[in-house]
Design a protein around this motif. Structure first.
Motif: not given
Length: 406
Positions: A328-340, A357-361, A250-258
């Motif tokens: 807003a919701v950021v998901t990390v899941a398989d395409e075609g999953s119930e969540l997506v 992880p590159e795409q998520l960042a 992640v490049e933005n120094s303000k972003v914190r993953i909690v």
């Protein structure tokens, strides 16, 4: 109508299945039905009983006017497949014995997992001469095989046999997502015997809760920090390692993953954060009820992650509370999953694949720079979640089981 709900988790546990079992019992009680709950002593998600519960065989509590019959079970501090089987078997055995000596109900609502409960429910309800509803929160054997926790073997064949027996003997088989209903049909359950029973959400008022700054102040987060928050169980199927992989990118120094929670993988996550010197990741305890709403209100986005290969077997109900909070919701899941599929329908967020992880960042960087876009996603989610109101989903379910009893 006299209803007994039988499930391994209940209040005051605040995550997982417990809140939904408790909400159903409250609804039944508030609408004039005689309801009791048969469950265990609290242990989830920390996999540790409270000190005052250690060594207790049975106890009856009264929670929101509902009698809650608690039964002893084995809780491993470090669960693995064999210990989980023992954990579930002791729960089913001791709760079954308790149910034998409780008055007969008109209908038994059996919340699964554990899967063994289906067999026990069949035996119990033959003795009691009453029907049971098998309510599935997680397709347990499919998930275990899909995650590589179990390999095809005599054990997995036994689990699938137990699953099939429960579906055959239940008067009704309910699930929490369209994907589960489709899975039941593939497993041979007739359409008229299935029921879609969503996990609901409380929607209090027309607007989502407002930020007070309390969560940020207590945990040392600045008012200008962009908080991407995960809350819930820290286990294998959540696939939380992707968050730690993305953090240094992640490049933005303000972003914190909690990450707020507890569970079997907490120590591993702590070690990775410390050894990787991930200064933009914070690992916090599971938030108590009085702070949970504050946490949601002050998050900028909610994170929901799933291990690759697991998305077809369970639906993370933490999604509903995030949407109710207007996030807003950021998901990390398989395409075609119930969540997506839900995300695509509701247009309330963005998905990143579990292996990138590159795409998520990059996604977190992009969202941190787009407050108006976040507001639109949050508003879309607030509209989408209206269909999951507790009163509506419970009223429909109770109507269905009333017809079943009659």
């Amino acid at each position: 109508m006299k209803v007994t709900v039988w499930g391994i988790n209940y209040a005051p546990e605040v995550t997982g299945i417990a809140p939904y079992n408790a909400a159903l019992c409250r609804y039944l009680k508030d609408h004039g039905h005689a309801v009791r709950m048969v469950t265990t002593f609290c242990y989830y998600p920390a996999w540790k009983k409270l000190p005052e519960d250690a060594g207790r065989l049975y106890r009856t509590d009264l929670i929101d006017g509902v009698p809650v019959h608690r039964c002893w079970h084995y809780v491993p501090s470090k669960p693995n497949p064999i210990k989980r089987i023992l954990h579930e078997a002791t729960y089913v055995t001791f709760s079954f014995l308790r149910l034998l000596f409780l008055p007969r109900a008109d209908v038994y609502v059996v919340a699964s997992p554990p899967l063994l409960q289906g067999f026990a429910a069949w035996v119990l309800t033959r003795i009691k001469r009453a029907p049971f509803v098998f309510h599935v929160q997680d397709l347990q054997p499919d998930a275990a095989v899909g995650l590589g926790m179990l390999k095809p073997s005599l054990l997995t064949r036994a689990l699938y046999w137990l699953e099939g027996l429960a579906y055959k003997k239940a008067a009704l088989v309910s699930g929490i997502s369209h994907g589960m209903i489709q899975a039941f049909r593939r497993k041979g359950v007739p359409a008229e015997k299935t029921y879609l029973f969503y996990n609901g959400v409380a929607l209090d008022g027309a607007e989502p809760p407002k930020s007070t700054g309390g969560f940020r102040a207590r945990n040392g987060f600045g008012s200008d920090s962009f908080l991407a928050v995960y809350s819930g169980n820290l286990g294998v199927k959540q696939g939380l390692g992707i968050l730690l992989d993305a953090a240094p990118l992640v490049e933005n120094s303000k972003v914190r993953i909690v990450i707020c929670g507890d569970g079997a993988d907490r120590v591993k996550l702590e070690d990775r954060i410390r050894n990787g010197k991930l200064t933009n990741v914070s690992l916090l305890p599971l938030q108590p009820r009085e702070h949970y709403a504050e946490m949601l209100a002050e998050a900028d986005v909610s994170l929901i992650t799933q291990q690759a290969g697991s998305g077809g077997f369970f639906f993370p109900s933490k999604l509903l509370s995030s949407l109710a909070a207007g996030k807003a919701v950021v998901t990390v899941a398989d395409e075609g999953s119930e969540l997506v599929l839900a995300q695509q329908e509701g247009a309330f967020g963005h998905n990143s694949p579990p292996d990138s992880p590159e795409q998520l960042a990059a996604l977190l960087d992009r969202l941190a720079a787009d407050p108006s876009g976040l507001a639109t996603l949050g508003s879309n989610g607030r509209s989408y979640v209206q269909r999951f109101k507790f009163d509506e989903v419970h009223a429909a379910f109770v109507s269905r089981i009333t017809r079943l009893v009659r």
